[in-house]
Design an enzyme around this catalytic site. Structure first.
Site, mmCIF file in Angstrom:
data_model
loop_
_atom_site.group_PDB
_atom_site.id
_atom_site.type_symbol
_atom_site.label_atom_id
_atom_site.label_comp_id
_atom_site.label_asym_id
_atom_site.label_seq_id
_atom_site.Cartn_x
_atom_site.Cartn_y
_atom_site.Cartn_z
ATOM 1 N N GLY A 183 3.350 1.594 19.616
ATOM 2 C CA GLY A 183 2.783 1.378 18.282
ATOM 3 C C GLY A 183 1.661 2.329 17.899
ATOM 4 O O GLY A 183 1.211 2.333 16.748
ATOM 5 N N GLY A 208 0.117 12.146 16.703
ATOM 6 C CA GLY A 208 -0.907 11.503 15.875
ATOM 7 C C GLY A 208 -2.241 12.207 15.819
ATOM 8 O O GLY A 208 -2.326 13.443 15.842
ATOM 9 N N GLY A 221 -15.737 6.875 3.943
ATOM 10 C CA GLY A 221 -14.287 6.839 3.715
ATOM 11 C C GLY A 221 -13.771 5.419 3.923
ATOM 12 O O GLY A 221 -14.545 4.490 4.152
ATOM 13 N N HIS A 237 4.355 -14.793 -15.766
ATOM 14 C CA HIS A 237 3.030 -15.274 -16.169
ATOM 15 C C HIS A 237 2.738 -16.602 -15.469
ATOM 16 O O HIS A 237 3.620 -17.462 -15.420
ATOM 17 C CB HIS A 237 3.002 -15.488 -17.685
ATOM 18 C CG HIS A 237 1.718 -16.089 -18.151
ATOM 19 N ND1 HIS A 237 0.555 -15.351 -18.215
ATOM 20 C CD2 HIS A 237 1.396 -17.362 -18.528
ATOM 21 C CE1 HIS A 237 -0.423 -16.139 -18.640
ATOM 22 N NE2 HIS A 237 0.053 -17.362 -18.836
#
Ligand code: FAD
Length: 476
Positions: free
Chosen positions: A48, A154, A192, A455
């Site tokens: 992961g 990565g 950030g 709505h």
């Protein structure tokens, strides 16, 4: 050498993926779906990548949990719900986060099994265009032969010169996900999204939070109106901002950290005391130990693997995707590239539309953007119309008692085509999907304005912003 994998016994792989983040694991699954014999090498013990282990997932788990605490303490009373004795159980919150991470990483392991992908635990090195050498976590090495290699290694934390991260007093985002006590004063270096998200978590848990940012605005790269509004709202929640300010030194001791701050434009330095300092000034591509230089794989001036529009590097048979190549460092961008490269390798026409990749800040309220900002349109000399609608005029937001923020839709002045959208508000990260889809289909603001929206929903604010592009919003 250890025992052979099924792929090796069958005479090598079609694809060896290096790295199992959202780029790598998604590419591996899509490649396997398309019939390619696939292995994925990962040096971490769990699958992961950054996203599932130390990024998107644990940060969102803590944001969700801390938001519930905040609601219980300050939000429910206005709905006529009173609860006494609300308390933080930090170990319990961390255990919940760890469980969410484990459920997600185990989920990827299940998907690998289901798709018959070989998961090889170890550190990979590109030993040639058709071979990958793995230093196995359990000891020993294994040489994998393959028709294609996909680099999906990565990114890593960007250090700040002169400021040593010890993950105790001076921490990275990884340390910020597992503090064992709530710091009294947390100073976040960098305005950030990662700094603002983790700053929000610890503020809700009880820290005084100061964000120090070198630029004169937070969330650089987002639309200016979004940045200004987010700063105002986060300030209202108690976060302090020191903009146009750089941190030039951080001295950690038993009791805390002494920071030296200097105005960006020059001027006298000042001291700021913190209990914990979070360094979140960005991320850099990770290619360490991959042997790319020896393999002849070219990098760009920022250390990213250079690729063409088909994710191919300059070495035939070697591809790259995700944070390690150019483009926004976002999990869904890496995933989309993973699918595209697998389809290209299987002879299909994989493609990523970089003009319609959303970006979300998961604070409360959330901020979400897609496409061009007003600043970008002005700089490019593109004539546009802007339609705005505030959540304070949206029935559902009023019922939720969450009326901060707005939707802003930007459309081409001549053609009415949607060029960008910027949302600050409740569930902005989910709301933006409607506009991303519209942009994928080349929607005009008129298309959105004429689409029936249930709505009462938050999405009606998008319809109203689309109507406002031509000055005909109904509810304002
Ligand atoms: C705190 C935080 C919060 C974030 N939140 C979000 C968010 O909400 N939404 C979002 O879109 N993005 C978010 N991101 C960014 C997101 O995590 C990255 O964009 C994404 O993980 C990039 O995916 P990737 O597959 O390119 O690489 P990564 O997820 O970084 O995975 C790369 C993997 O490669 C492995 N690896 C590296 N070198 C080798 C080698 N030589 N051999 C074997 N394995 C190797 C690494 O161990 C790693 O597991 C966040 C990041 C952080 C740090």
């Amino acid at each position: 050498m250890n025992e052979q994998t099924a792929g090796e016994r069958a005479g090598g792989y079609d694809l060896v993926v290096i790295g199992s983040g959202p780029g790598g694991y998604v590419a591996a699954i899509r490649a396997a779906q398309l019939g390619l014999k696939t292995a994925c090498v990962e040096k971490r013990e769990t699958l992961g990548g950054t996203c599932l282990n130390i990024g998107c997932i644990p940060s969102k788990a803590l944001l969700q949990s801390s938001e519930l605490l905040e609601e219980a303490r300050h939000g429910l009373a206005r709905h006529g719900v009173r609860i006494a004795g609300v308390e933080l159980d930090l170990p319990g919150m961390m255990a919940q986060k760890d469980k969410v991470v484990a459920d997600n990483t185990n989920g990827v392991a299940f998907l690998f099994k289901k798709n018959k992908i070989d998961w090889i635990k170890g550190q990979a090195r590109v030993a040639g265009a058709d071979r990958v050498e793995v230093a196995l976590n359990g000891g020993g090495t294994r040489l994998l032969t393959t028709r294609n290699i996909l680099i999906a290694t990565g990114s890593d934390i960007m250090p700040l010169p002169g400021i040593a991260i010890d993950e105790k007093r001076v921490i990275s985002s990884t340390g910020g996900l597992s503090l064992s006590e709530v710091p009294k004063h947390l100073v976040v270096i960098g305005g950030g999204y990662i700094g603002l998200e983790l700053g929000s978590v610890w503020r809700r848990l009880g820290s005084e939070v100061t964000v120090v940012e070198f630029l004169d605005r937070i969330l650089p790269g987002m639309d200016g109106e979004v940045s200004r509004q987010m700063q105002r709202l986060l300030q209202k929640q108690g976060i302090s901002f020191r903009l146009g300010t750089k941190v030039t030194a951080a001295v950690a001791s038993e009791n805390g950290v002494a920071l030296t701050l200097e105005p960006d434009k020059g001027g006298p330095a000042e001291k700021l005391a913190a209990d914990v300092v979070l360094v979140s000034v960005g991320r850099r591509p990770f290619t360490e130990g991959l042997g790319l230089e020896a393999a002849g794989v070219a990098l760009d001036e920022r250390g990213r693997v250079k690729t063409d529009s088909h994710f191919a590097t300059n070495v035939p048979g070697i591809y790259a995707i995700g944070d390690v190549i150019a483009g926004p460092m976002l999990a869904h961008k890496a995933e989309d590239e993973g699918v595209a490269v697998a389809e290209i390798l299987a002879g299909q026409a994989g493609h990523v539309n970089y003009d319609a990749i959303p970006g979300v800040v998961y604070t409360w309220p959330e901020a979400a953007s897609v496409g061009k900002t007003e600043e970008e349109l002005k700089a490019a000399g593109i004539a546009y119309k802007a339609g705005r609608f505030p959540f304070s005029a949206n029935g559902r937001a009023r019922a939720m008692a969450m009326t901060d923020g707005f939707v802003k839709l930007l459309a081409d002045k001549a053609t009415d085509r949607v060029l960008g959208a910027h949302i600050v508000g409740p569930n902005a990260g989910d709301l933006i999907a409607e506009i991303v889809l519209g942009m994928e289909f080349g929607a005009a603001a008129e298309d959105i304005a004429r689409t029936s929206h249930a709505h009462p929903t938050l999405n009606e604010a998008i319809k109203e912003a689309a109507l406002a592009v031509d000055g005909r919003a109904i509810h304002i």
